[in-house]
Design an enzyme around this catalytic site. Structure first.
Site, PDB file in Angstrom:
ATOM      1  N   LYS B 172       0.881  -1.121   0.327  1.00 36.51           N
ATOM      2  CA  LYS B 172      -0.047   0.265  -0.027  1.00 36.51           C
ATOM      3  C   LYS B 172       0.880   1.070  -0.567  1.00 36.51           C
ATOM      4  O   LYS B 172       2.067   1.618   0.488  1.00 36.51           O
ATOM      5  CB  LYS B 172      -0.653  -0.004   1.153  1.00 36.51           C
ATOM      6  N   THR B 183      10.523   2.294   3.840  1.00 37.42           N
ATOM      7  CA  THR B 183       8.786   2.634   3.251  1.00 37.42           C
ATOM      8  C   THR B 183       7.232   2.041   3.324  1.00 37.42           C
ATOM      9  O   THR B 183       7.643   1.711   4.786  1.00 37.42           O
ATOM     10  CB  THR B 183       8.970   2.282   1.613  1.00 37.42           C
ATOM     11  N   GLU B 269       0.142   9.809  -3.976  1.00 42.13           N
ATOM     12  CA  GLU B 269      -1.594  10.981  -3.852  1.00 42.13           C
ATOM     13  C   GLU B 269      -2.355  11.919  -4.754  1.00 42.13           C
ATOM     14  O   GLU B 269      -0.754  12.804  -5.419  1.00 42.13           O
ATOM     15  CB  GLU B 269      -1.536  11.308  -2.240  1.00 42.13           C
ATOM     16  N   ASN B 391      -4.429  15.566   0.712  1.00 50.09           N
ATOM     17  CA  ASN B 391      -4.107  16.611   1.692  1.00 50.09           C
ATOM     18  C   ASN B 391      -4.586  17.116   2.458  1.00 50.09           C
ATOM     19  O   ASN B 391      -4.038  17.051   4.452  1.00 50.09           O
ATOM     20  CB  ASN B 391      -2.484  15.993   1.814  1.00 50.09           C
TER      21      ASN B 391
END
Lengths: 396, 396
Positions: B172, B183, B269, B391
């Site tokens: 993910k 990470t 994102e 965000n």
């Protein structure tokens, strides 16, 4: 010490002008600052290994420790332009020096704008011929801007050695700004009498805690420069290190650089808020500065504050990857004046009161490390849709 | 070596499941991977000094070198949650181990989601009771996602020591991702027989050139983890270092990690494009990797590519502040397969052809340093309005 109304030409014996020469479509894009007499000069430059031609040329001009002026254009950075770029930057300085009637080694040169395009020299030289010695100082401050939305300037006066000493600063941001660099373009003039070496030493010291503590986007320009000219026309006895005069001068100098640095952060590309991070109780001042800088550089902190979101976990996360020694169980965090994390644990806070505070245009983050006495500040801005818009559309 | 259709449960003796326990509104948010028999286990973790409770607990579980499963939740990171968070992470592992019928030290635990909120343990323990050993492996891959738009998985088969060996990976992203870290969450299963030490050594080596070479936003999570389970059920002779079997296994392992790393970067994102930077001719592989990473991490490069803008000056600028030795007059840059800068000078290129190339969903940047034989790659994504949106609105 007093902040007064004025311009970059307010200190005795300084002049400035700006005109439109065609590098930008319609806006003022070429200007100079000149001193009546040779001024002691200090400068710091970008640490990017790719350095624009004007940076190379101005470094050479610093050899004598004195300058009588600086010629600046916006709209074209004259960077990554090879040997031709170097020749063009030299030619720009020569043309300006000739027009002013001083030796070519007395004229520094600075450029800002797009990278990798040859400077259209016919426009630049025609523009230089139009510059007036006693021109319009406000136009100079406009001539150095790119995507800036505000002019950044400050003038301060203080008494040193029985005389009124004036210092003025102006700067341009507002993208490609990041710590560890000499930063964007900033020009400071003062009529104080101070030796070149001492001026350079103070500039380096104060750059560390001012310009090097701001970040907009983590990118470091090829063209950054801070240039200070001190022409001595205030007539006070030359400033000696560690005297009362020295401290008065340093206080004024730091106030000018801090004001410009904060204005640049506040006018970061697309920004709606100034973010000020202050770290205390760190193992050293350096550690505190780095922690503060990491916080204001975090895209997640920056987007959260754009969203008026008290997501303090992102602040703590940034502290954790700052590379500095930390004790997560000892530290405390305040956001916008409200304690949110204390000695390693979340603190209940009034969400409504927090929401109100986060509406403000300047947000303060305090981190208390509980490890020592080191402290340091950094300034940044939020990350917004407009940052993306400005930088996705700048070139094409 | 062949990519096959499958899931994280494709290697022999592995199972996985996922269910909705209420940490997210409606989506699957809790899952596990289990191995029929104890598997040799290797892991790398975030280097953030603020480490979430599940990271601390899983580090302890690694002591024996073996695991029989991992329990994972999304929606809550169980980070910055103090002593209660640690107890909760332990309890999560105990409940899962009990339900599976193995010792508690055989169950690792991972969490992802919002920082600083206590884990609602009644929901988690009720959820664990619903997990099936022979459940739905596709549901596991959904259960680990947060703002991810895509599931990231790959399954590869190869022949080692006369047997078919299978390796599967899932991961993910997609924010808080940055180099120098273990990470995000990634899980790899394989039925290969390989000793724990050798597996750990290979994982560290390959993480350097895969997961540590991706960046989405420069932020480093408190919860990052890559966990590899090798249960030996393929039945081939145990892999020995530097043999043909070792190289076959390493090739498969690197292919799995590279595929997951690229998928994470591509699903960064808000991203619309994968950016792949390859640096050749550097003074060392490390220098080449850092240069590539600096390029894909530059907000100005990222926004330019979002804007389909061939603003190669920003690439050169990033090379310049990479901190690596460079020679600006020797290096060349290609963007999307078109040479734009050669041996220190801009190159004329067909703007129309470039525009067409920049429409693509994967953009390649090549930098030839002309200094040595070092090479290295890095992967990132563009910076878009949607990154800011995601965000700024994630928490409230």
């Amino acid at each position: 010490m007093e902040v007064i109304a004025g311009t970059i030409a307010s200190p005795k014996g300084f002049y400035a002008d700006g005109i439109h020469c065609g590098l930008k479509k319609t806006k003022v894009d070429l200007g100079w600052i000149v001193s009546e007499v040779p001024a002691n000069a200090a400068a710091v430059f970008t640490t990017n290994q790719v350095q624009a031609a004007p940076i190379q040329v101005t470094k050479e001009k610093m050899a004598s420790g004195q300058l009588q002026g600086v010629i600046v254009n916006a709209g074209n950075a004259n960077a990554c332009t090879g040997a031709q770029g170097y020749t063009d930057a030299q030619q720009m300085a020569i043309a300006a020096a000739d027009h002013l009637g001083v030796a070519a080694d007395q004229m520094a040169v600075a450029s800002t704008g797009i990278i990798g395009r040859p400077l259209p020299m016919e426009k630049v030289t025609a523009g230089i011929a139009q510059l007036q010695k006693t021109g319009d100082p406000q136009a100079f401050q406009k001539a150095i801007l790119t995507t800036d939305l505000t002019e950044k300037q400050i003038v301060i006066q203080t008494q040193i050695g029985g005389k009124t000493v004036t210092m003025a600063g102006c700067a341009k941001g507002s993208g490609m700004i990041h710590p560890n660099m000499a930063t964007m373009l900033a020009f400071v003039t003062t009529d104080a009498a101070i030796a070149t070496d001492l001026l350079q030493q103070l500039l380096r010291e104060l750059t560390e805690v001012t310009f090097n503590q701001i970040t907009v986007d983590g990118d470091t320009s090829t063209n950054d420069m801070v240039l200070v000219l001190a022409n001595g026309l205030a007539g006070q006895p030359e400033i000696q290190k560690d005297t009362a005069d020295y401290h008065a001068f340093k206080e004024m100098f730091q106030a000018v650089l801090t004001a410009l640095a904060k204005e640049i952060a506040q006018d970061g590309e697309g920004a709606t808020k100034l973010i000020e991070a202050k770290t205390t109780g760190a193992v050293s001042d350096e550690a505190a500065r780095m922690i503060s800088k990491t916080i204001v550089g975090s895209p997640l902190v920056k987007t959260a504050l754009f969203g008026k979101d008290p997501n303090w976990g992102r602040i703590l996360c940034a502290v954790g990857y700052s590379g500095q020694p930390i004790d997560p169980n000892a530290l405390s965090i305040s956001l916008a004046g409200i304690l949110v994390f204390e000695a390693g644990k979340p603190v209940f806070f009034d969400e409504e009161c927090m929401q109100e505070k986060l509406e403000g245009s300047a947000i303060e983050i305090l981190v208390a490390m509980a490890q020592g006495t080191g402290q340091g500040m950094a300034w940044g801005c939020d990350l917004t849709y407009d940052y993306v818009k400005i930088n996705a559309l700048y070139h094409t």
